[in-house]
Design an enzyme around this catalytic site. Structure first.
Site, PDB file in Angstrom:
ATOM      1  N   HIS A 103      -8.182  10.641   0.587  1.00  0.00           N
ATOM      2  CA  HIS A 103      -7.061  11.178  -0.179  1.00  0.00           C
ATOM      3  C   HIS A 103      -7.604  12.245  -1.124  1.00  0.00           C
ATOM      4  O   HIS A 103      -8.763  12.209  -1.527  1.00  0.00           O
ATOM      5  CB  HIS A 103      -6.370  10.082  -1.001  1.00  0.00           C
ATOM      6  CG  HIS A 103      -5.680   9.037  -0.186  1.00  0.00           C
ATOM      7  ND1 HIS A 103      -4.380   9.154   0.236  1.00  0.00           N
ATOM      8  CD2 HIS A 103      -6.131   7.849   0.288  1.00  0.00           C
ATOM      9  CE1 HIS A 103      -4.039   8.086   0.928  1.00  0.00           C
ATOM     10  NE2 HIS A 103      -5.094   7.272   0.981  1.00  0.00           N
ATOM     11  N   HIS A 161       3.933   8.486  -3.053  1.00  0.00           N
ATOM     12  CA  HIS A 161       2.736   7.734  -2.664  1.00  0.00           C
ATOM     13  C   HIS A 161       1.739   7.646  -3.816  1.00  0.00           C
ATOM     14  O   HIS A 161       0.568   8.007  -3.700  1.00  0.00           O
ATOM     15  CB  HIS A 161       2.092   8.396  -1.433  1.00  0.00           C
ATOM     16  CG  HIS A 161       1.135   7.492  -0.701  1.00  0.00           C
ATOM     17  ND1 HIS A 161      -0.156   7.264  -1.120  1.00  0.00           N
ATOM     18  CD2 HIS A 161       1.279   6.781   0.433  1.00  0.00           C
ATOM     19  CE1 HIS A 161      -0.768   6.451  -0.281  1.00  0.00           C
ATOM     20  NE2 HIS A 161       0.083   6.134   0.678  1.00  0.00           N
ATOM     21  N   HIS A 218       0.753   9.905  10.387  1.00  0.00           N
ATOM     22  CA  HIS A 218      -0.466   9.323  10.956  1.00  0.00           C
ATOM     23  C   HIS A 218      -0.234   7.849  11.250  1.00  0.00           C
ATOM     24  O   HIS A 218       0.819   7.289  10.946  1.00  0.00           O
ATOM     25  CB  HIS A 218      -1.667   9.542  10.036  1.00  0.00           C
ATOM     26  CG  HIS A 218      -1.557   8.906   8.682  1.00  0.00           C
ATOM     27  ND1 HIS A 218      -0.737   9.394   7.693  1.00  0.00           N
ATOM     28  CD2 HIS A 218      -2.177   7.817   8.154  1.00  0.00           C
ATOM     29  CE1 HIS A 218      -0.851   8.647   6.614  1.00  0.00           C
ATOM     30  NE2 HIS A 218      -1.713   7.673   6.866  1.00  0.00           N
TER      31      HIS A 218
END
Length: 765
Positions: free
Chosen positions: A399, A421, A66
């Protein structure tokens, strides 16, 4: 297997940290890089992934999930400042991502060009954009031989996708940032239909569980409303794209339902967001059903009724700060600089104002620092100001939380799960929680949490799946069914198809190799058939196209009587057919040496003319055939006990003299130096060796029980000639009168055998 290739996974960023996502996959000589972001807490070279650890000319593809800077902003540096272009690597991202990425990078270059540590120029950025290949969700993309990928919707932001990567049959799912919750405009992340071998998944929130969407929206709007009631200003630091559009949709809907707020303006202070609104309206079809249905009714959800851009005048920040209450969405979300930082410094000393952190804040950024609610704050110019503004955290970060992430991980069912991440502590807690869940269910799933520059080496079971196509796929296959066909391997993917489909599906042709083998025949044709049936069961007997007698063995091998003393074996060559041919050849060549084959020879004293034998001129052919068969069976029985047996047949053309013993058919049994003669008419045994005589009588007694009496056959017809032929079972045989009907020896026969054994033992002494 010792030579099984391994998958190498190296994190050049986002390894036990949030920011500069960059994951390197290497397998069977192929290299794929997923995401190339910068770290928002750093600037210049320090913000880049550890790019010096990789030879970028070896990269086959870069996949961008993205457009956020921490996933895509380092792409220009890699394509223009490394040796990436020396190789054949390509860059892929979805159509919406490429459209927004252009505006994001223009803004990033503009913001960084004023500093001394700018990473690249506007020209570099333009050159990099030209090399990007846009793709669509669910589109299968072949990068190079052996490497392909398919994008799936990931939620999170417009155009975000996760990649299901196939490298020579090894499947890897890289999620990037993803959300399993459908919000105001985006679909939730998809669960790919194919089970991958490896799952590389974000762990941003660790084991933290977020509140429900409805409760979160209600708390957010109530908090905004309460700040306005106390005559305060509301500051919402957000990224220009992604969560900003979600918050704008929430606020516009809330304002519509509350007329008392219509006089309170809502601004979004981002020229970037204004530019990208056209992109959002272009890709309505990628959003959820609510947005699509509104757009279909000519109600464009991104034409806001209560929201506008800030005025483009110098000092607009002070004018807004000194004006009546308002709500401002300002970028950047981490408040390092720009409108969000300037407004915060202006509103910070006033307790009526309110700051609402709406997204995830990376460690080391002002947004994370302010969440501790310090008493003082240092401005960009170095001055210290009191912090009186209220600070609240309501995360609209797209998220997954722990419940969503753990559910997705378990549904994917990958053998290896790699956490990325996420900050070290959060990632460690998630790893422990998932390990415990799998341990409770006794499932062997490996959970990895690599650091930056730590390379994982993963090996897998050599299990491969072949897809049946064409004719083989016409009929449904049941459990335990066996499919046979041609296995076509291409780039470590396997296809099973019928040989006649090979040309249509693979562009190849087939050839058939027919083999022949000629051998000399020393026995009768019927004896060959008997042996073949004994080995392979039934054989198909008939004539070939040329009228040659043929027997087909196992449906694949033809045995042909091509000449009087010659056999020809013919078959289509294959590994299985060749084995059948070899075993048949060995069987036929050993028939004349087999103990089960009765060698019908003529006694030296028998009478014949020119080697020819003659049947009685008045013999009934049917009776003659039956008698011959019974003689063969009786001979086979005796041969099994005493070895080779000779058949002595009289010459029917000569009249026997009175008292001549050669006038009746005999079977001759030899054992060492002794000989026994068996009359086929009276079934009596004559021998000078009493022990041999008694033993032959006992065996003959058992043979008669099995084969049935032959006396009547020879009493009712003249002697006949027995030709070479196989012994065979006689289903019409009946036990003799003095035998047990269950086939056991009679008491007299058992006594004879016992006496004979005793005499044989005495003679040996």
């Amino acid at each position: 297997m010792a030579d099984t290739p391994t998958l190498s996974v190296t994190m050049l960023g986002a390894g036990q940290e949030v920011g500069r996502s960059c994951c390197v996959l290497q397998y069977r000589g192929r290299t794929i890089v997923c995401d190339t972001g910068v770290h928002p807490a750093y600037s210049g070279m320090a913000s880049l992934p550890f790019i010096d650890e990789l030879d970028w000319s070896t990269v086959d593809a870069i996949l961008i999930t993205h457009f956020h800077l921490d996933h895509a902003a380092a792409l220009t540096y890699i394509t223009e400042k490394t040796n990436f272009r020396d190789g054949k690597g390509k860059v892929y991202m979805t159509h919406p991502t490429k459209a927004v990425h252009k505006f994001m990078m223009q803004d990033y270059v503009r913001m960084s060009s004023s500093s001394s540590d700018a990473l690249f120029s506007p020209l570099d950025m333009t050159m990099s954009l030209a090399s990007i290949i846009p793709v669509s969700a669910h589109q299968l993309i072949t990068v190079c031989p052996g490497v392909s990928f398919t994008p799936y919707h990931a939620g999170h932001v417009l155009g975000a996708c996760m990649f299901l990567i196939d490298i020579y049959g090894l499947k890897i799912l890289y999620t990037g940032d993803y959300s399993r919750e459908e919000d105001r405009h985006l679909v939730k992340a998809e669960l790919p239909p194919i089970r991958p071998d490896v799952l590389i998944v974000e762990s941003t929130f660790g084991v933290h569980t977020l509140e429900g969407r409805e409760e979160k929206e209600a708390r957010f709007t109530n908090l905004v409303h309460s700040i306005i009631r106390r005559n305060g200003h509301v500051l919402l630091p957000t990224f220009a794209l992604g969560r900003a559009q979600e918050l704008l949709l929430i606020l516009d809907d809330y304002w519509r339902k509350h007329p008392d707020l219509h006089s309170v303006p809502i601004y979004y202070a981002s020229s970037l967001a204004r530019k990208c609104m056209a992109v959002y309206q272009t890709y309505i079809h990628t959003m959820n059903s609510s947005i699509r249905s509104r757009f279909a009714k000519r109600d464009n959800p991104f034409v806001f009724k209560h929201i506008s851009n800030v005025p483009h005048t110098r000092g607009w920040e002070k004018k807004i700060a000194e004006g009546p209450p308002c709500v401002v969405l300002a970028s950047p979300g981490f408040m390092q600089s720009g409108p969000s930082r300037e407004l915060f410094e202006l509103w910070c000393p006033d307790s009526r104002n309110g700051l609402i952190i709406t997204g995830y804040s990376i460690e080391g950024t002002p947004a994370r620092d302010i969440m501790t609610e310090p008493e003082d704050f240092v401005t960009l110019k170095g001055a210290t100001i009191p912090r009186k503004i209220s600070v609240d955290d309501i995360s609209f970060s797209a998220h997954v939380d722990y419940s969503q992430n753990s559910e997705f991980i378990e549904a994917v069912k990958a053998q290896h799960v790699i956490l990325v991440h996420g900050e070290q502590a959060a990632m460690g807690r998630l790893r422990s929680a998932m390990t415990s869940r799998y341990k409770e269910r006794d499932e062997d799933v490996k959970i990895h949490a690599p650091r930056n520059l730590e390379t994982l080496h993963l090996s897998f079971r050599g299990e491969r799946v072949a897809k049946a196509i064409g004719t083989l796929a016409d009929k449904p296959v049941k459990t335990n069914d066996i499919l046979s066909g041609l296995l076509v391997a291409k780039d470590y993917s396997y296809t099973l198809l019928h040989p006649r489909d090979l040309k249509d599906f693979a562009g190849l042709t087939t050839a058939t190799v027919t083999q022949t083998q000629r051998i000399v025949l020393g026995v009768g044709w019927s004896l060959v058939k008997w042996h073949l049936e004994g080995m392979y069961g039934s054989v198909e007997e008939g004539l070939d196209n040329d009228g040659v007698p043929t027997m087909r063995v196992m449906g694949v091998l033809d045995v042909k009587l091509t000449a009087e003393h010659e056999l020809t074996l013919e078959w289509e060559s294959s590994s299985s057919n060749d084995m059948i041919a070899d075993s048949t050849l060995a069987l036929i060549t050993g028939i004349d040496k087999s103990p089960a084959s009765v060698k019908l020879t003529t006694h030296p004293h028998s009478h014949s003319h020119s080697g020819e034998e003659h049947s009685h001129p008045h013999a009934d052919p049917e009776i003659e055939s039956s008698s011959n068969l019974r003689i063969q069976r009786l001979a086979m029985f005796l041969e099994a006990h005493f070895g080779e047996v000779e058949l002595h047949m009289p010459d029917p053309s000569e009249e026997p003299e009175q008292g001549e013993s050669d006038s009746e058919p005999l079977l001759l049994v030899h054992l060492d130096e002794a000989e026994a003669q068996i009359s086929l008419i009276s079934l009596t045994v004559h021998s000078s060796n009493e022990a041999l005589k008694r033993r032959v009588e006992a065996v003959l007694d058992m043979a008669v029980t099995t084969v049935s009496s032959l006396a009547e056959s020879f009493m009712s017809t003249a002697p006949v000639v027995v030709e070479d032929g196989p012994p065979a079972k006689d289903k019409s045989s009946t036990p003799a009168a003095d035998e047990n009907h269950d086939g056991n020896k009679s008491p007299e026969a058992e006594e004879a055998v016992a006496d004979e054994d005793a005499q044989m033992a005495k003679s040996e002494e």
